[in-house]
Design a protein around this motif. Sequence first.
Motif, mmCIF file in Angstrom:
data_model
loop_
_atom_site.group_PDB
_atom_site.id
_atom_site.type_symbol
_atom_site.label_atom_id
_atom_site.label_comp_id
_atom_site.label_asym_id
_atom_site.label_seq_id
_atom_site.Cartn_x
_atom_site.Cartn_y
_atom_site.Cartn_z
ATOM 1 N N VAL A 19 46.907 35.409 37.825
ATOM 2 C CA VAL A 19 46.520 34.131 37.236
ATOM 3 C C VAL A 19 46.069 34.386 35.794
ATOM 4 N N TYR A 20 46.030 33.309 35.000
ATOM 5 C CA TYR A 20 45.804 33.463 33.562
ATOM 6 C C TYR A 20 44.727 32.487 33.079
ATOM 7 N N ARG A 21 43.802 33.013 32.281
ATOM 8 C CA ARG A 21 42.771 32.186 31.670
ATOM 9 C C ARG A 21 42.436 32.761 30.290
ATOM 10 N N ARG A 22 41.992 31.910 29.404
ATOM 11 C CA ARG A 22 41.679 32.340 28.040
ATOM 12 C C ARG A 22 40.295 32.985 27.979
ATOM 13 N N ASP A 23 40.109 34.038 28.729
ATOM 14 C CA ASP A 23 38.838 34.763 28.702
ATOM 15 C C ASP A 23 38.903 35.851 27.631
ATOM 16 N N PRO A 24 37.871 35.967 26.782
ATOM 17 C CA PRO A 24 37.853 37.070 25.810
ATOM 18 C C PRO A 24 37.865 38.412 26.535
ATOM 19 N N ALA A 25 38.665 39.336 26.068
ATOM 20 C CA ALA A 25 38.770 40.639 26.721
ATOM 21 C C ALA A 25 37.489 41.443 26.511
ATOM 22 N N ASP A 26 36.912 41.887 27.613
ATOM 23 C CA ASP A 26 35.750 42.783 27.553
ATOM 24 C C ASP A 26 35.796 43.696 28.769
ATOM 25 N N ALA A 27 34.683 44.322 29.085
ATOM 26 C CA ALA A 27 34.663 45.301 30.174
ATOM 27 C C ALA A 27 34.932 44.675 31.533
ATOM 28 N N THR A 28 34.703 43.377 31.680
ATOM 29 C CA THR A 28 34.866 42.726 32.987
ATOM 30 C C THR A 28 35.855 41.571 32.957
ATOM 31 N N HIS A 29 36.483 41.292 31.826
ATOM 32 C CA HIS A 29 37.391 40.143 31.744
ATOM 33 C C HIS A 29 38.673 40.517 31.002
ATOM 34 N N LEU A 30 39.769 39.949 31.466
ATOM 35 C CA LEU A 30 41.054 40.006 30.782
ATOM 36 C C LEU A 30 41.703 38.636 30.906
ATOM 37 N N PRO A 31 42.637 38.309 30.023
ATOM 38 C CA PRO A 31 43.315 37.006 30.131
ATOM 39 C C PRO A 31 44.196 36.893 31.373
ATOM 40 N N VAL A 32 44.475 37.997 32.043
ATOM 41 C CA VAL A 32 45.262 37.970 33.272
ATOM 42 C C VAL A 32 44.548 38.822 34.314
ATOM 43 N N PHE A 33 44.484 38.326 35.540
ATOM 44 C CA PHE A 33 43.862 39.089 36.614
ATOM 45 C C PHE A 33 44.482 38.652 37.937
ATOM 46 N N THR A 34 44.163 39.374 38.992
ATOM 47 C CA THR A 34 44.728 39.088 40.311
ATOM 48 C C THR A 34 43.720 38.312 41.145
ATOM 49 N N GLN A 35 44.235 37.293 41.809
ATOM 50 C CA GLN A 35 43.391 36.471 42.676
ATOM 51 C C GLN A 35 44.046 36.367 44.045
ATOM 52 N N ILE A 36 43.222 36.349 45.076
ATOM 53 C CA ILE A 36 43.725 36.169 46.439
ATOM 54 C C ILE A 36 42.836 35.139 47.125
ATOM 55 N N GLU A 37 43.445 34.091 47.600
ATOM 56 C CA GLU A 37 42.686 33.072 48.330
ATOM 57 C C GLU A 37 43.434 32.717 49.610
ATOM 58 N N GLY A 38 42.682 32.214 50.588
ATOM 59 C CA GLY A 38 43.271 31.908 51.880
ATOM 60 C C GLY A 38 43.135 30.436 52.238
ATOM 61 N N LEU A 39 43.996 30.002 53.130
ATOM 62 C CA LEU A 39 43.990 28.596 53.566
ATOM 63 C C LEU A 39 44.310 28.539 55.051
ATOM 64 N N VAL A 40 43.466 27.815 55.781
ATOM 65 C CA VAL A 40 43.709 27.563 57.202
ATOM 66 C C VAL A 40 43.673 26.069 57.424
ATOM 67 N N VAL A 41 44.705 25.520 57.991
ATOM 68 C CA VAL A 41 44.772 24.104 58.356
ATOM 69 C C VAL A 41 45.117 24.034 59.838
ATOM 70 N N ASP A 42 44.150 23.609 60.632
ATOM 71 C CA ASP A 42 44.344 23.549 62.088
ATOM 72 C C ASP A 42 43.319 22.584 62.667
ATOM 73 N N ALA A 43 43.717 21.837 63.643
ATOM 74 C CA ALA A 43 42.810 20.847 64.252
ATOM 75 C C ALA A 43 41.620 21.523 64.911
ATOM 76 N N ASP A 44 41.783 22.745 65.378
ATOM 77 C CA ASP A 44 40.707 23.438 66.090
ATOM 78 C C ASP A 44 39.936 24.400 65.202
ATOM 79 N N ALA A 45 40.244 24.474 63.901
ATOM 80 C CA ALA A 45 39.560 25.418 63.014
ATOM 81 C C ALA A 45 38.126 24.967 62.776
ATOM 82 N N THR A 46 37.194 25.933 62.780
ATOM 83 C CA THR A 46 35.778 25.631 62.585
ATOM 84 C C THR A 46 35.193 26.536 61.511
#
Length: 247
Positions: free
Chosen positions: A196-223
Amino acid sequence: MYETVQAILDEAKETLAKLKEPDDIHKLRVELLGRKGKLTQALRGLAALPAQERPQAGSVANAAKTELEELIGQRLRQVLERQHEARWERERIDVTLPGHPLLPGVPHVLAQTRQQIEDIFIGLGFSIAEGPEVETDAYNFVALNIPQWHPARDMQATFYAGPDQVLRTHTSPVQIRSMRERAPGIPLRVIAPGRVYRRDPADATHLPVFTQIEGLVVDADATMGDLCGVLLEWARQFFGPATRVRL
C-alpha cells in the motif's frame, strides 16, 4: 634515388624485425611514411630527376612504399597475435580446478514474513485475496464510507494516479471486491496481503510504500469470540506458544 629507396627499405626490414610493441611499429610507420617520413621525402625528390628517369624512379619508389606498408602491417599482426597468445596463456582458466561454491539465495525478510503469516491464516481456514495496487476512488474511499472531506483524501496523504485513480492507501478495497464477487449468504473468510502507498516522509519507521495484511470474516454465526480466538491463535503461532497477548 634507387640507392636511397633501397637503403630505406633495408633499414626498415632490419628495424621491424626487432620491434615487439605495437606502439613502436606505429611510430616507425610515421617515421617512414608520415608527412615528414624518410620515404615520403625521397618521393618528393622525384621532381629533381630528369624527365626521362621519373617514370621508372616513381615506379620503384611506389613499389617500395607498397612493400613497406605490407611489411609493417604483417609485423603488426604478428606482434598483436603473440601478445594475444601470451595474454591467453596468462589468463587461461584451469577448468580442472574445483569451482567456487554458489551460495543459495533466500527470499527477502518481508516476503518470508508475509509467507509465514499467510500460512498461519490458511491453516485457520482463510483464503488469500488480492487486488490491484492502482485503485479507483470508489473502491479505495467511497465504498469504505470515507467522506470527501476526510484528510486521507488530501494530496498530502494519498498518491493520485488520475482524477479517479489512486495508489491504494490500504488493502481494504480487496474486502469490497471479495464481497461483491461472493453471492450473498455464502460465508467469507479471507486475508488481503499486499503493498500500500501513502505520502509518509521517509524515516526510520516510515516509507511511502509498505506491506499491509488485513482479514475479513462474513458469516451469520461469527462472533467477537471468533475474532479474539483467531488473533490469539495467530499470535501464538507467529511469536511462539508462550506469548502473552492482551486484547
